[in-house]
Motif scaffolding. Structure first.
Motif, mmCIF file in Angstrom:
data_model
loop_
_atom_site.group_PDB
_atom_site.id
_atom_site.type_symbol
_atom_site.label_atom_id
_atom_site.label_comp_id
_atom_site.label_asym_id
_atom_site.label_seq_id
_atom_site.Cartn_x
_atom_site.Cartn_y
_atom_site.Cartn_z
ATOM 1 N N GLU A 118 0.829 -1.202 0.000
ATOM 2 C CA GLU A 118 0.000 0.000 0.000
ATOM 3 C C GLU A 118 0.868 1.258 0.000
ATOM 4 O O GLU A 118 1.939 1.287 0.621
ATOM 5 N N PRO A 119 0.421 2.322 -0.670
ATOM 6 C CA PRO A 119 1.137 3.595 -0.606
ATOM 7 C C PRO A 119 1.200 4.117 0.831
ATOM 8 O O PRO A 119 0.317 3.811 1.651
ATOM 9 N N VAL A 120 2.231 4.882 1.119
ATOM 10 C CA VAL A 120 2.370 5.520 2.432
ATOM 11 C C VAL A 120 2.078 7.004 2.271
ATOM 12 O O VAL A 120 2.710 7.685 1.455
ATOM 13 N N VAL A 121 1.104 7.486 3.039
ATOM 14 C CA VAL A 121 0.724 8.899 3.009
ATOM 15 C C VAL A 121 1.093 9.527 4.348
ATOM 16 O O VAL A 121 0.671 9.037 5.403
ATOM 17 N N ILE A 122 1.898 10.570 4.315
ATOM 18 C CA ILE A 122 2.253 11.272 5.541
ATOM 19 C C ILE A 122 1.973 12.767 5.364
ATOM 20 O O ILE A 122 1.863 13.263 4.238
ATOM 21 N N GLY A 123 1.848 13.465 6.488
ATOM 22 C CA GLY A 123 1.627 14.893 6.432
ATOM 23 C C GLY A 123 1.991 15.559 7.736
ATOM 24 O O GLY A 123 2.016 14.910 8.792
ATOM 25 N N TYR A 124 2.292 16.849 7.672
ATOM 26 C CA TYR A 124 2.534 17.642 8.864
ATOM 27 C C TYR A 124 2.261 19.102 8.548
ATOM 28 O O TYR A 124 2.153 19.498 7.378
ATOM 29 N N ALA A 125 2.143 19.903 9.586
ATOM 30 C CA ALA A 125 1.880 21.338 9.433
ATOM 31 C C ALA A 125 2.899 22.115 10.250
ATOM 32 O O ALA A 125 3.134 21.794 11.420
ATOM 33 N N VAL A 126 3.518 23.127 9.631
ATOM 34 C CA VAL A 126 4.572 23.889 10.312
ATOM 35 C C VAL A 126 4.356 25.394 10.149
ATOM 36 O O VAL A 126 3.818 25.862 9.139
ATOM 37 N N ASN A 127 4.801 26.142 11.132
ATOM 38 C CA ASN A 127 4.771 27.593 11.077
ATOM 39 C C ASN A 127 5.774 28.087 10.039
ATOM 40 O O ASN A 127 6.905 27.605 9.980
ATOM 41 N N ASN A 128 5.353 29.055 9.219
ATOM 42 C CA ASN A 128 6.240 29.582 8.181
ATOM 43 C C ASN A 128 5.745 30.970 7.783
ATOM 44 O O ASN A 128 4.904 31.099 6.894
ATOM 45 N N PRO A 129 6.245 32.022 8.428
ATOM 46 C CA PRO A 129 5.776 33.384 8.134
ATOM 47 C C PRO A 129 6.075 33.805 6.701
ATOM 48 O O PRO A 129 6.980 33.271 6.049
ATOM 49 N N ARG A 130 5.327 34.773 6.211
ATOM 50 C CA ARG A 130 5.586 35.325 4.884
ATOM 51 C C ARG A 130 6.913 36.098 4.903
ATOM 52 O O ARG A 130 7.172 36.853 5.842
ATOM 53 N N PRO A 131 7.754 35.950 3.888
ATOM 54 C CA PRO A 131 9.032 36.680 3.831
ATOM 55 C C PRO A 131 8.826 38.112 3.322
ATOM 56 O O PRO A 131 9.209 38.472 2.205
ATOM 57 N N ILE A 132 8.225 38.946 4.179
ATOM 58 C CA ILE A 132 7.811 40.288 3.776
ATOM 59 C C ILE A 132 8.988 41.137 3.273
ATOM 60 O O ILE A 132 8.866 41.859 2.277
ATOM 61 N N GLU A 133 10.123 41.037 3.942
ATOM 62 C CA GLU A 133 11.272 41.855 3.533
ATOM 63 C C GLU A 133 11.692 41.532 2.108
ATOM 64 O O GLU A 133 12.022 42.431 1.321
ATOM 65 N N GLN A 134 11.654 40.254 1.750
ATOM 66 C CA GLN A 134 12.028 39.858 0.395
ATOM 67 C C GLN A 134 10.999 40.367 -0.612
ATOM 68 O O GLN A 134 11.353 40.765 -1.723
ATOM 69 N N PHE A 135 9.709 40.356 -0.229
ATOM 70 C CA PHE A 135 8.681 40.911 -1.111
ATOM 71 C C PHE A 135 8.941 42.391 -1.371
ATOM 72 O O PHE A 135 8.755 42.886 -2.476
ATOM 73 N N GLU A 136 9.344 43.093 -0.337
ATOM 74 C CA GLU A 136 9.542 44.543 -0.432
ATOM 75 C C GLU A 136 10.825 44.910 -1.167
ATOM 76 O O GLU A 136 10.829 45.794 -2.030
ATOM 77 N N MET A 137 11.919 44.253 -0.818
ATOM 78 C CA MET A 137 13.234 44.641 -1.314
ATOM 79 C C MET A 137 13.628 43.926 -2.603
ATOM 80 O O MET A 137 14.466 44.417 -3.355
ATOM 81 N N GLY A 138 13.043 42.760 -2.847
ATOM 82 C CA GLY A 138 13.413 41.995 -4.018
ATOM 83 C C GLY A 138 14.523 40.994 -3.739
ATOM 84 O O GLY A 138 15.123 40.984 -2.658
ATOM 85 N N ALA A 139 14.775 40.140 -4.708
ATOM 86 C CA ALA A 139 15.741 39.058 -4.538
ATOM 87 C C ALA A 139 16.725 39.019 -5.698
ATOM 88 O O ALA A 139 16.526 39.662 -6.730
ATOM 89 N N ALA A 140 17.781 38.250 -5.495
ATOM 90 C CA ALA A 140 18.775 38.016 -6.547
ATOM 91 C C ALA A 140 18.635 36.581 -7.037
ATOM 92 O O ALA A 140 18.397 35.662 -6.253
ATOM 93 N N MET A 141 18.789 36.394 -8.364
ATOM 94 C CA MET A 141 18.738 35.057 -8.942
ATOM 95 C C MET A 141 20.046 34.759 -9.669
ATOM 96 O O MET A 141 20.740 35.667 -10.127
ATOM 97 N N LYS A 142 20.332 33.480 -9.780
ATOM 98 C CA LYS A 142 21.513 33.024 -10.520
ATOM 99 C C LYS A 142 21.077 31.944 -11.499
ATOM 100 O O LYS A 142 20.376 31.003 -11.116
#
Length: 295
Positions: A108-132
């Motif tokens: 049988e397939p194995v189904v797992i799950g969990y829930a974790v706290n993870n705030p929105r990265p507001i500073e990155q939304f505001e300031m922007g990010a660098a990509m490579k």
């Protein structure tokens, strides 16, 4: 933390994964990450539909319905008293002695799950990010949200070691997607992104953004573009469940546009924020939205 595993809700001491689980041995499985805002699951049905589609594509006989998966996700949110964060769901082909071919129908397939706290990265939304940019050496079924993420991990690490927040996969000179995101460029008021085919994962946030763009009368072209074209875009951003709409201000160390998040990116961020269960303002002061509940 409370976990889910094949019909049971378990604490950390009770939770275990077999060394013979094919997800552990082969990466033989699929997964989804569902964002939680103000205790509510966001775009949950779309995520669960994709989970079932991914399982079907790799021939895992998953018997769960969308309603059952939605219910267990809600139970995880409540059991873990989650306000903002995400639910992780994973399906593997099951536990069996190590052999490359599929195990018998009794496994049988194995189904797992969990829930974790993870705030929105507001500073990155505001300031922007660098990509490579990095060479895309992954397999040709990127439309499947599989557990085989080593190529993505190596790309993300390469970006991280270059002081960038995200990697941009390029195959045959063509921009595909980020290591954990979808990529968008804006040129002369037109929004460009790679078409949803086997070279990219059709992100749920990607789909939301495309609809928001149409609602805002921003022309949309789902068409592949080159790295050279990406470097001269007026605006650039990437999207994912946890990064939402993140502006890109440099790509390979070269400034994108004016080197600040662009006007249309800000409009999309604001529109995205307004339709969340708990909108949070992003962007210039004149474009900010209220912190009240979404209608």
């Amino acid at each position: 933390m409370i976990y889910f595993k094949n019909g049971e809700y378990l604490d950390e001491q009770q939770m275990n994964v077999s060394v013979n689980d094919r997800g552990y041995v082969f990466g033989d499985g699929v997964y989804e990450v569902i964002k939680v805002y103000d205790g509510a699951l966001y775009t949950v049905e779309e995520h669960l539909e994709r989970l079932l589609e991914s399982a079907e594509k790799i021939r895992i006989p998953l018997s769960y319905t969308i309603e059952q998966l939605k219910d267990l996700s809600k139970q995880l949110v409540e059991a873990n008293q989650l306000t903002i964060g995400h639910v992780y769901l994973q399906v593997t082909r099951g536990v069996a002695p190590r052999a490359h071919q599929f195990p018998g129908s009794d496994v049988e397939p194995v189904v797992i799950g969990y829930a974790v706290n993870n705030p929105r990265p507001i500073e990155q939304f505001e300031m922007g990010a660098a990509m490579k940019s990095v060479d895309d050496m992954r397999w040709l079924r990127c439309d499947i949200k599989s557990l085989n993420l080593l190529g993505n991990v190596l790309a993300k690490q390469e970006a991280f070691e270059s002081d960038c927040q995200e990697a941009l996969f390029v195959r045959d000179g063509v921009v595909r997607e980020g290591s954990s995101s979808n990529a968008f460029g804006i040129k002369e008021g037109v929004l460009y992104t790679h078409p949803a085919n086997n070279f990219i994962l059709n992100g749920i946030t990607r789909r939301v953004v495309l609809q928001l763009a149409r609602d805002l009368d921003i022309p949309v072209v789902e068409q592949a573009f080159t790295l050279e074209e990406a470097l001269v875009m007026d605006e650039f951003f990437f999207t994912s469940t946890n990064s939402e709409i993140t502006p890109v201000i440099t790509l390979d160390g070269k400034q994108i546009g004016n080197g600040v998040p662009g006007l249309l990116t800000r409009k999309l961020q604001s529109a995205f924020s307004r339709q969340l269960p708990m909108p949070i303002a992003v962007g210039h002061a004149e474009e900010r939205v209220s912190n009240g509940s979404a209608s």
